[in-house]
Motif scaffolding. Structure first.
Motif, PDB file in Angstrom:
ATOM      1  N   THR A  27       0.838  -1.065  -0.023  1.00 34.52           N
ATOM      2  CA  THR A  27      -0.081   0.058  -0.152  1.00 34.52           C
ATOM      3  C   THR A  27       0.991   1.171   0.078  1.00 34.52           C
ATOM      4  O   THR A  27       1.602   1.561   1.007  1.00 34.52           O
ATOM      5  CB  THR A  27      -0.887   0.051   1.341  1.00 34.52           C
ATOM      6  OG1 THR A  27      -1.331  -1.243   1.574  1.00 34.52           O
ATOM      7  CG2 THR A  27      -1.908   0.995   1.159  1.00 34.52           C
ATOM      8  N   PRO A  53      -7.451 -15.184  14.086  1.00 38.99           N
ATOM      9  CA  PRO A  53      -8.163 -13.997  14.267  1.00 38.99           C
ATOM     10  C   PRO A  53      -8.367 -13.080  13.141  1.00 38.99           C
ATOM     11  O   PRO A  53      -7.573 -13.382  12.085  1.00 38.99           O
ATOM     12  CB  PRO A  53      -7.168 -13.215  15.220  1.00 38.99           C
ATOM     13  CG  PRO A  53      -6.140 -14.345  15.441  1.00 38.99           C
ATOM     14  CD  PRO A  53      -6.241 -15.420  14.398  1.00 38.99           C
ATOM     15  N   SER A  54      -9.093 -11.840  13.131  1.00 38.48           N
ATOM     16  CA  SER A  54      -9.149 -11.133  12.129  1.00 38.48           C
ATOM     17  C   SER A  54      -7.879 -10.542  11.582  1.00 38.48           C
ATOM     18  O   SER A  54      -7.049 -10.061  12.480  1.00 38.48           O
ATOM     19  CB  SER A  54     -10.377  -9.943  12.440  1.00 38.48           C
ATOM     20  OG  SER A  54     -10.375  -9.096  11.378  1.00 38.48           O
ATOM     21  N   LYS A  58      -6.301 -15.195   6.675  1.00 41.28           N
ATOM     22  CA  LYS A  58      -7.411 -16.407   6.287  1.00 41.28           C
ATOM     23  C   LYS A  58      -7.695 -16.227   4.665  1.00 41.28           C
ATOM     24  O   LYS A  58      -7.579 -17.072   3.814  1.00 41.28           O
ATOM     25  CB  LYS A  58      -8.296 -16.808   7.135  1.00 41.28           C
ATOM     26  CG  LYS A  58      -8.009 -16.854   8.542  1.00 41.28           C
ATOM     27  CD  LYS A  58      -9.122 -16.919   9.405  1.00 41.28           C
ATOM     28  CE  LYS A  58     -10.361 -15.732   9.604  1.00 41.28           C
ATOM     29  NZ  LYS A  58      -9.588 -14.759  10.209  1.00 41.28           N
ATOM     30  N   HIS A 214     -15.520 -18.636  11.688  1.00 36.74           N
ATOM     31  CA  HIS A 214     -15.233 -18.459  13.144  1.00 36.74           C
ATOM     32  C   HIS A 214     -16.294 -19.232  13.965  1.00 36.74           C
ATOM     33  O   HIS A 214     -16.331 -19.528  15.215  1.00 36.74           O
ATOM     34  CB  HIS A 214     -15.644 -17.090  13.495  1.00 36.74           C
ATOM     35  CG  HIS A 214     -14.733 -15.979  12.983  1.00 36.74           C
ATOM     36  ND1 HIS A 214     -14.711 -15.286  11.998  1.00 36.74           N
ATOM     37  CD2 HIS A 214     -13.508 -15.692  13.385  1.00 36.74           C
ATOM     38  CE1 HIS A 214     -13.902 -14.498  11.654  1.00 36.74           C
ATOM     39  NE2 HIS A 214     -12.825 -14.691  12.841  1.00 36.74           N
TER      40      HIS A 214
HETATM   41  N1  LIG Z   1      -5.426  -5.908  -0.796  1.00 39.73           N
HETATM   42  C1  LIG Z   1      -4.830  -5.538   0.280  1.00 39.73           C
HETATM   43  N2  LIG Z   1      -3.851  -4.606   0.162  1.00 39.73           N
HETATM   44  C2  LIG Z   1      -3.261  -4.274   1.567  1.00 39.73           C
HETATM   45  N3  LIG Z   1      -3.434  -4.929   2.664  1.00 39.73           N
HETATM   46  C3  LIG Z   1      -4.338  -6.157   2.414  1.00 39.73           C
HETATM   47  C4  LIG Z   1      -4.865  -6.473   1.353  1.00 39.73           C
HETATM   48  N4  LIG Z   1      -5.689  -7.712   1.825  1.00 39.73           N
HETATM   49  C5  LIG Z   1      -5.338  -8.043   2.958  1.00 39.73           C
HETATM   50  N5  LIG Z   1      -4.490  -7.143   3.420  1.00 39.73           N
HETATM   51  C6  LIG Z   1      -3.695  -7.094   4.719  1.00 39.73           C
HETATM   52  O1  LIG Z   1      -3.531  -8.509   4.911  1.00 39.73           O
HETATM   53  C7  LIG Z   1      -3.705  -9.119   6.371  1.00 39.73           C
HETATM   54  C8  LIG Z   1      -4.445 -10.205   6.168  1.00 39.73           C
HETATM   55  O2  LIG Z   1      -5.761 -10.027   5.514  1.00 39.73           O
HETATM   56  P1  LIG Z   1      -6.800 -11.149   5.195  1.00 39.73           P
HETATM   57  O3  LIG Z   1      -7.984 -10.385   4.546  1.00 39.73           O
HETATM   58  O4  LIG Z   1      -6.219 -12.266   4.674  1.00 39.73           O
HETATM   59  O5  LIG Z   1      -7.210 -11.523   6.858  1.00 39.73           O
HETATM   60  P2  LIG Z   1      -8.379 -12.554   7.297  1.00 39.73           P
HETATM   61  O6  LIG Z   1      -7.679 -13.483   8.347  1.00 39.73           O
HETATM   62  O7  LIG Z   1      -8.980 -12.933   6.252  1.00 39.73           O
HETATM   63  O8  LIG Z   1      -9.357 -11.251   8.129  1.00 39.73           O
HETATM   64  P3  LIG Z   1     -10.779 -11.431   8.417  1.00 39.73           P
HETATM   65  O9  LIG Z   1     -11.183 -12.542   9.552  1.00 39.73           O
HETATM   66  O10 LIG Z   1     -11.160 -10.133   9.192  1.00 39.73           O
HETATM   67  O11 LIG Z   1     -11.703 -11.507   7.328  1.00 39.73           O
HETATM   68  C9  LIG Z   1      -4.438  -7.971   7.025  1.00 39.73           C
HETATM   69  O12 LIG Z   1      -3.633  -7.260   7.889  1.00 39.73           O
HETATM   70  C10 LIG Z   1      -4.977  -7.100   5.716  1.00 39.73           C
HETATM   71  O13 LIG Z   1      -5.311  -5.626   6.420  1.00 39.73           O
END
Ligand SMILES: Nc1ncnc2c1ncn2[C@@H]1O[C@H](COP(=O)(O)OP(=O)(O)OP(=O)(O)O)[C@@H](O)[C@H]1O
Ligand SMILES: [Mg+2]
Length: 240
Positions: A27, A53-54, A58, A214
């Motif tokens: 980014t 976790p969020s 995942k 979850h």
């Molecule tokens: N397109 C993107 N650009 C920049 N950072 C990203 C992008 N997609 C995800 N991230 C970052 O990568 C990390 C993992 O994101 P991801 O979406 O895989 O998490 P998640 O485990 O699916 O979370 P959730 O349970 O909230 O869906 C996070 O810190 C997120 O902010």
């Protein structure tokens, strides 16, 4: 009804194998490492559950598994096909033939109604237009939306949209179904119905499911549990 399923692909006892996989997002000037050196296997013909976790990575992991995104480093083999080196169009073909994906935000096409959203994934199959329509309608019926075939996503509730997304992922009877929180917007009765539908597909067609969830109540064997924390797999366990 004629089957929409392409020939079952791959013969090994796992549908996916990851080796040293990393993925980062940029980014502006900031690079964020979302997955770090992930290795492991997803067993075939059962359900694997991804917990974490969020923000743990995942969805990033599922996007690699669904061949929607490619890793920066490491190798991924899906259904015996090394996917890292596929061209974009070969990856799109591979996805259309073999993978159903239920996105966290559904990704339905707003200008298409429910049945059109489901049937377009069958475009590259050897089916007539009427057969595609019949099959899409049958799958919407199975998820309880038989009465709402002509509604556009904007005219459906969150749970109904999620069910269209489930029908779209299953209609092509793919070898692998990847689902990002597939029941997050559903009440417990609809959740049960969708899980039963997926289970019967698994028994009939040996479909492999990978759920990011979850909801611990969804978990039943056979399959596997995968825990992801801070972009790394911290725990993998087979469920029998
Ligand atoms: N397109 C993107 N650009 C920049 N950072 C990203 C992008 N997609 C995800 N991230 C970052 O990568 C990390 C993992 O994101 P991801 O979406 O895989 O998490 P998640 O485990 O699916 O979370 P959730 O349970 O909230 O869906 C996070 O810190 C997120 O902010
Ligand atoms: Mg996510």
């Amino acid at each position: 009804m004629k089957s929409a399923a392409p020939q079952t692909r791959g013969t090994t006892d796992h549908v996916a194998e990851f080796s040293g996989v990393s993925k980062s997002y940029k980014t502006g000037r900031v690079k964020f490492q979302a997955l770090r050196d992930v290795s492991g296997r997803i067993p075939r013909g059962c359900t694997s559950y991804i917990f974490g976790p969020s923000g743990s990575g995942k969805t990033t992991f599922l996007n690699l598994l669904g061949v929607i995104d490619r890793p920066d480093a490491g190798d991924i083999t899906i259904l015996d096909t090394p996917v890292r080196t596929l061209s974009d169009s070969a990856a799109a073909d591979f996805r259309m033939q073999h993978i159903g994906y239920i996105f966290q935000n559904f990704n339905l096409i707003p200008v298409l109604n429910a049945v059109e959203n489901v049937e377009y994934v069958l475009l590259r199959r050897d089916l007539t237009r009427a057969e595609r329509r019949d099959r899409a309608s049958a799958y919407l019926e199975k998820v309880g939306l038989g009465e709402l075939l002509k509604r556009r996503p904007g005219e459906l509730s969150g749970g109904q949209r999620q069910r269209v997304a489930v029908a779209r992922a299953l209609v092509g009877e793919p070898s692998l179904v990847v689902a990002d929180e597939p029941t997050a917007n559903l009440d417990s009765r609809t959740t049960r119905e969708i899980v039963d539908l997926m289970r019967s597909m698994q028994e009939e067609l040996k479909t492999t499911f990978v759920f990011c969830t979850h909801d611990v109540d969804l978990v039943t064997g056979p399959g596997s549990l995968v825990h992801i924390v801070d972009g790394q797999i911290t725990h993998m366990e087979r469920l029998s």
